[in-house]
Design a protein around this motif. Structure first.
Motif, mmCIF file in Angstrom:
data_model
loop_
_atom_site.group_PDB
_atom_site.id
_atom_site.type_symbol
_atom_site.label_atom_id
_atom_site.label_comp_id
_atom_site.label_asym_id
_atom_site.label_seq_id
_atom_site.Cartn_x
_atom_site.Cartn_y
_atom_site.Cartn_z
ATOM 1 N N UNK A 112 0.816 -1.224 0.000
ATOM 2 C CA UNK A 112 0.000 0.000 0.000
ATOM 3 C C UNK A 112 0.840 1.259 0.000
ATOM 4 N N UNK A 113 2.053 1.180 0.532
ATOM 5 C CA UNK A 113 2.946 2.350 0.520
ATOM 6 C C UNK A 113 4.097 2.139 -0.450
ATOM 7 N N UNK A 114 3.840 1.426 -1.546
ATOM 8 C CA UNK A 114 4.920 1.054 -2.454
ATOM 9 C C UNK A 114 5.608 -0.189 -1.922
ATOM 10 N N UNK A 115 6.583 -0.691 -2.679
ATOM 11 C CA UNK A 115 7.293 -1.898 -2.261
ATOM 12 C C UNK A 115 8.766 -1.717 -2.622
ATOM 13 N N UNK A 116 9.455 -0.765 -1.920
ATOM 14 C CA UNK A 116 10.853 -0.512 -2.269
ATOM 15 C C UNK A 116 11.689 -1.782 -2.155
ATOM 16 N N UNK A 124 -15.135 -7.763 -4.928
ATOM 17 C CA UNK A 124 -14.300 -6.615 -5.300
ATOM 18 C C UNK A 124 -13.552 -6.027 -4.119
ATOM 19 N N UNK A 125 -13.522 -6.763 -3.004
ATOM 20 C CA UNK A 125 -12.879 -6.240 -1.793
ATOM 21 C C UNK A 125 -11.489 -6.829 -1.618
ATOM 22 N N UNK A 126 -10.627 -6.072 -0.964
ATOM 23 C CA UNK A 126 -9.333 -6.616 -0.544
ATOM 24 C C UNK A 126 -9.274 -6.535 0.971
ATOM 25 N N UNK A 127 -9.080 -7.681 1.593
ATOM 26 C CA UNK A 127 -9.053 -7.774 3.050
ATOM 27 C C UNK A 127 -7.598 -7.853 3.511
ATOM 28 N N UNK A 128 -7.180 -6.863 4.296
ATOM 29 C CA UNK A 128 -5.804 -6.906 4.827
ATOM 30 C C UNK A 128 -5.764 -7.850 6.013
ATOM 31 N N UNK A 129 -4.808 -8.735 6.021
ATOM 32 C CA UNK A 129 -4.623 -9.619 7.187
ATOM 33 C C UNK A 129 -3.237 -9.286 7.726
ATOM 34 N N UNK A 130 -3.168 -8.202 8.485
ATOM 35 C CA UNK A 130 -1.849 -7.706 8.917
ATOM 36 C C UNK A 130 -1.873 -7.081 10.309
ATOM 37 N N UNK A 131 -2.957 -7.311 11.054
ATOM 38 C CA UNK A 131 -3.072 -6.769 12.414
ATOM 39 C C UNK A 131 -2.771 -5.268 12.468
ATOM 40 N N UNK A 132 -3.103 -4.559 11.401
ATOM 41 C CA UNK A 132 -2.902 -3.100 11.388
ATOM 42 C C UNK A 132 -1.503 -2.676 11.001
ATOM 43 N N UNK A 133 -0.652 -3.648 10.638
ATOM 44 C CA UNK A 133 0.750 -3.314 10.329
ATOM 45 C C UNK A 133 0.887 -2.255 9.237
ATOM 46 N N UNK A 134 0.067 -2.357 8.203
ATOM 47 C CA UNK A 134 0.218 -1.432 7.075
ATOM 48 C C UNK A 134 -0.161 0.001 7.466
ATOM 49 N N UNK A 135 -0.846 0.163 8.590
ATOM 50 C CA UNK A 135 -1.187 1.510 9.041
ATOM 51 C C UNK A 135 -0.096 2.086 9.943
#
Ligand code: ADE
Length: 325
Positions: free
Chosen positions: A158-162, A279-290
């Motif tokens: 979500x924030x790019x993938x450097x 059409x949904x994308x479910x994040x399974x990351x315990x909020x990590x991406x935020x």
């Protein structure tokens, strides 16, 4: 102790699923949970021997009372012909395809400036075009007439993938493909969604082999919020336990995830509990991406100067511009 599904036993009795990359890691956990719920599963990847070994292992765990079976069918999803042959074999054997789980994928770690066109294409061909081939073929050969559910496993990009721009771009494209197909295929009763776990990056192995203290922080940041599996830890050889342990403080959950926690999200999206979700994308990351950026920016003085004036003067008094380096 074997994991046990939270879903009702027999929920997927007599259903048939194709799981690409179904013999290892997250794909194996998804296949195992589908089987436990009574679904027959075709696991597919390029490596026939590893795939067959995984199928044998899973087969032993199916109780005799279950209608489920597991079949290993090798396929390179980059090849449209091989995907057509895979789908045709599944239909010949089972006469239906209720679910497709696009989990097969891969990437290598590299700064974008060093990526060859060939390397870029290989990653996009597998992660994006391979997913497209699988979706299109199960749709045209079965789901167009009979409906079905598709879930694609993508990544936290979500924030790019450097350092893995190819896979970031491909996974973001699959997120968008999911939305397009959800609309185009709604009239056939096909639901299509995506799941975005924070994934262990296997391509870190080569980097770990030149492991030094200086890289330790960088690596732990890469691994933060990651999905832990025994296979993944073994892949990092002797550094595995240390690296995984080190990443824990950087996670909102203060623990790592396990493949079974991705699998339950996939089973939910395939199940009637998600009958109004497409059409949904479910994040399974315990909020990590935020929570934080994964990328450490080296010190530099290359940024354009701020405009002159009293604010810049005050700022320079507060932080000596030369002290940054
Ligand atoms: N997993 C990784 N690469 C793959 C490919 N090309 N085909 C199928 N599964 C894969």
């Amino acid at each position: 102790m074997a994991a046990s599904s939270v879903f009702r036993p027999g929920l997927f009795n007599h259903k048939v699923a194709i799981v690409t990359g179904g013999g290892t890691g997250i794909g194996k956990a998804i296949s195992a949970e589908l089987l436990e719920l009574g679904c027959s599963v075709v696991i597919s990847s390029r490596k026939a021997d590893r795939l067959e070994a995984a199928a044998r292992e899973m087969r032993q765990k199916i109780p005799p009372s279950s209608p489920a079976s597991v079949t290993a069918l090798p396929c390179n999803i980059r090849s449209e012909e091989e995907v057509k042959a895979l789908v045709s074999s599944v239909l010949k054997r089972y006469d239906r395809i209720d679910f497709l789980v696009n989990n097969g994928g891969g990437q290598f770690r590299s700064p974008a400036e060093d990526m060859s066109s060939k390397g870029w294409k290989a990653v996009v061909d597998t992660n994006l075009t391979g997913t497209f081939h699988c979706c299109k073929e199960v749709y045209t050969a079965w789901m167009k007439e009979h409906g079905g559910a598709i879930v694609s496993i993508i990544a936290n990009m979500w924030n790019g993938f450097p350092d893995a721009a190819h896979t970031g771009a491909a996974r973001a494209a699959v997120d968008n493909l999911t939305k397009s197909l959800a609309i185009e295929w709604a009239a056939s009763g096909v639901r299509i969604n995506a799941v975005a776990p924070v994934r262990t990056a296997q391509y870190l192995i080569s980097f770990v082999s030149v492991f030094q203290d200086a890289y330790e922080f960088h690596l732990s940041v890469w691994l933060q919020g990651t999905i832990f599996s025994k296979t993944a830890m073994e892949n990092y050889k002797e550094y595995g336990p240390h690296l995984f342990k080190m990443s824990v403080p950087f996670t909102p959950a203060k623990r790592l995830g396990v493949p079974e926690e991705v699998s339950s999200a996939v089973c939910f999206l395939l199940s009637p509990a998600a009958s109004y979700i497409s059409g949904a994308t479910l994040k399974v990351d315990a909020g990590q991406s935020l929570y934080t950026s994964m990328w450490e920016i080296p010190n530099h003085s290359a940024w354009p100067e701020a405009p002159e004036g009293e604010n810049l003067d005050a700022l320079n008094e507060l932080v000596d511009p030369k002290s940054k380096l």
